[in-house]
Scaffold this motif. Sequence first.
Motif, PDB file in Angstrom:
ATOM      1  N   VAL A   1       0.810  -1.123   0.029  1.00 56.94           N
ATOM      2  CA  VAL A   1      -0.021  -0.148   0.165  1.00 56.94           C
ATOM      3  C   VAL A   1       0.940   1.099   0.160  1.00 56.94           C
ATOM      4  CG1 VAL A   1      -1.953   1.024   1.281  1.00 56.94           C
ATOM      5  CG2 VAL A   1      -1.678  -1.291   1.337  1.00 56.94           C
ATOM      6  N   ALA A   2       0.985   1.985  -1.164  1.00 53.75           N
ATOM      7  CA  ALA A   2       2.127   3.082  -1.335  1.00 53.75           C
ATOM      8  C   ALA A   2       0.919   4.348  -0.964  1.00 53.75           C
ATOM      9  CB  ALA A   2       2.363   3.120  -2.792  1.00 53.75           C
TER      10      ALA A   2
ATOM     11  N   GLY B   1       6.136   7.356  -7.262  1.00 54.99           N
ATOM     12  CA  GLY B   1       6.044   6.123  -8.005  1.00 54.99           C
ATOM     13  C   GLY B   1       7.478   6.276  -8.836  1.00 54.99           C
ATOM     14  N   ALA B   2       8.424   7.038  -8.462  1.00 53.38           N
ATOM     15  CA  ALA B   2       9.458   7.278  -9.368  1.00 53.38           C
ATOM     16  C   ALA B   2      10.063   5.795  -9.771  1.00 53.38           C
ATOM     17  CB  ALA B   2      10.696   8.091  -8.617  1.00 53.38           C
ATOM     18  N   ILE B   3      10.967   5.796 -11.009  1.00 47.15           N
ATOM     19  CA  ILE B   3      11.512   4.616 -11.592  1.00 47.15           C
ATOM     20  C   ILE B   3      12.334   3.602 -10.341  1.00 47.15           C
ATOM     21  CG2 ILE B   3      12.908   5.613 -12.623  1.00 47.15           C
ATOM     22  CD1 ILE B   3      11.614   2.396 -13.822  1.00 47.15           C
TER      23      ILE B   3
ATOM     24  N   ALA C   1      -2.324   2.059  -4.390  1.00 45.79           N
ATOM     25  CA  ALA C   1      -1.752   3.489  -4.357  1.00 45.79           C
ATOM     26  C   ALA C   1      -2.676   4.382  -3.654  1.00 45.79           C
ATOM     27  CB  ALA C   1      -1.233   3.860  -5.640  1.00 45.79           C
ATOM     28  N   ILE C   2      -2.381   5.458  -3.211  1.00 45.58           N
ATOM     29  CA  ILE C   2      -3.098   6.556  -2.489  1.00 45.58           C
ATOM     30  C   ILE C   2      -2.429   7.912  -2.779  1.00 45.58           C
ATOM     31  CG2 ILE C   2      -4.472   7.375  -0.422  1.00 45.58           C
ATOM     32  CD1 ILE C   2      -4.249   4.653   0.928  1.00 45.58           C
ATOM     33  N   ASN C   3      -3.090   8.638  -3.638  1.00 43.88           N
ATOM     34  CA  ASN C   3      -2.240   9.660  -4.036  1.00 43.88           C
ATOM     35  C   ASN C   3      -3.409  10.852  -4.433  1.00 43.88           C
ATOM     36  OD1 ASN C   3      -0.560  11.701  -5.478  1.00 43.88           O
ATOM     37  ND2 ASN C   3       0.949  10.134  -5.400  1.00 43.88           N
ATOM     38  N   LYS C   4      -3.122  12.189  -4.068  1.00 37.89           N
ATOM     39  CA  LYS C   4      -4.061  13.132  -4.381  1.00 37.89           C
ATOM     40  C   LYS C   4      -3.887  13.458  -5.725  1.00 37.89           C
ATOM     41  CE  LYS C   4      -1.349  17.079  -2.672  1.00 37.89           C
ATOM     42  NZ  LYS C   4      -1.317  18.083  -1.677  1.00 37.89           N
TER      43      LYS C   4
ATOM     44  N   ALA D   1      -0.116   0.546 -10.573  1.00 36.91           N
ATOM     45  CA  ALA D   1      -0.754   0.169  -9.166  1.00 36.91           C
ATOM     46  C   ALA D   1      -2.011  -0.702  -9.815  1.00 36.91           C
ATOM     47  CB  ALA D   1      -1.293   1.219  -8.482  1.00 36.91           C
ATOM     48  N   ASP D   2      -2.492  -1.849  -8.959  1.00 38.93           N
ATOM     49  CA  ASP D   2      -3.479  -2.696  -9.355  1.00 38.93           C
ATOM     50  C   ASP D   2      -4.843  -1.752  -9.160  1.00 38.93           C
ATOM     51  OD1 ASP D   2      -2.411  -5.050 -10.144  1.00 38.93           O
ATOM     52  OD2 ASP D   2      -1.329  -4.952  -8.068  1.00 38.93           O
ATOM     53  N   PHE D   3      -4.757  -1.385  -8.043  1.00 38.88           N
ATOM     54  CA  PHE D   3      -5.860  -0.339  -7.367  1.00 38.88           C
ATOM     55  C   PHE D   3      -5.349   0.986  -6.940  1.00 38.88           C
ATOM     56  CE2 PHE D   3      -6.620  -4.857  -6.290  1.00 38.88           C
ATOM     57  CZ  PHE D   3      -8.146  -4.788  -6.902  1.00 38.88           C
TER      58      PHE D   3
END
Length: 325
Positions: free
Chosen positions: A267-268, A273-275, A289-292, A302-304
């Motif tokens: 859970v990120a 998500g840099a390489i 992934a949780i990102n605004k 990300a899968d979700f």
Amino acid sequence: MAGIAVLCEVQGGEVARGSIGVLEEAARLGAALGESVDAIVCGSGLDDAKLAALGGFGATTVRVADDALLASGIAQPVVDACATAQEAGGYRYWLAAASIMTADALAGLAARLGAGIVIDAVELHAEGGALVTRRSGLGDSVLAHCGFTSTVGVVVTRANAFAATDGNGGTAPVERFAPTFRAWSQAVTLVGHEDAVETGPDISAADVLVAGGRGLGDASGFGQIEELATAFGGAVAATRAVVDAGWYPYSAQVGQTGKTVTPKLYVACGISGAIQHKVGMQGSGTIVAINKDKNAPIFDYADFGIVGDLNAVVPQLTALVKARG
Ligand SMILES: Cc1cc2nc3c(=O)[nH]c(=O)nc-3n(C[C@H](O)[C@H](O)[C@H](O)COP(=O)(O)OP(=O)(O)OC[C@H]3O[C@@H](n4cnc5c(N)ncnc54)[C@H](O)[C@@H]3O)c2cc1C
């Protein structure tokens, strides 16, 4: 040349999980290429019944070299054993998950066979009837596709690049063979070693990792990450940006200059998500992934994805996970 050999490392009497992950990946590759897969195990006092279980992870045959020299911690006798196995098996490809021993042993084997070698591979593909690897380069800013022009190809994969499953419970025949040891392989002896003392949690072994990035705002943001990780029964990971900022210890860093991890769930939170981060966690089972920022690169793999403020999302997620017990 035909078939794939996977050099499987034994640690404390057990085949290393990293080796099993590569063996399973080799089985998928072998099915696509029409090649059988042999597990090659080197050590001393090995238990054949235990090693037969490698059949449940894709090995057609388990070929075992058992000799005190192979447990000496020196790579050269293992090169001899692999070279003996190659003489009998005529393998097209050799694979191993990176460790101090396997990287040295397969590099030595490649030199002995005059074979091409790819180090630090993160993906294995069957393309045009041949193995083509992916390995990162130029500070992980590019992913090179590397195949072979040599008759035999040797690949050392990045440690933990392939997650092991629990297998299908199958077994494979175990065949013992006697390596031909060269004189120079016995000219060195290991007189001792010291393990590095690592502080902090072992994120490599966790089934669930909740990772925090710069989106947490400051070090105190890790409080809610730890709470979610505890609710899952998992551990906390971090990006280099927050480790460099002193928000979390280096032992939790995932990525090119940190650890490579393959948890069942990653859970990120507040991570772009840099390489250089991706290469350390892309082998995770499910990535959330949780990102605004809806355009954050992490949503590409990300899968979700949850587009939102982590300060609102993470506490709700924690409450939901706790409620499910
Ligand atoms: C040679 C080299 C090696 C490197 N090695 C590594 C490595 O091993 N590991 C690693 O991780 N990095 C590594 N890096 C650094 C890497 O390039 C990135 O800079 C780093 O991963 C970024 O970390 P971050 O995602 O935490 O921060 P940022 O890139 O700043 O991303 C923060 C994210 O949080 C989001 N955000 C902000 N506020 C919120 C909020 N309230 N709610 C939700 N989302 C929010 C933003 O939209 C943004 O996407 C390396 C770089 C180099 C050059």
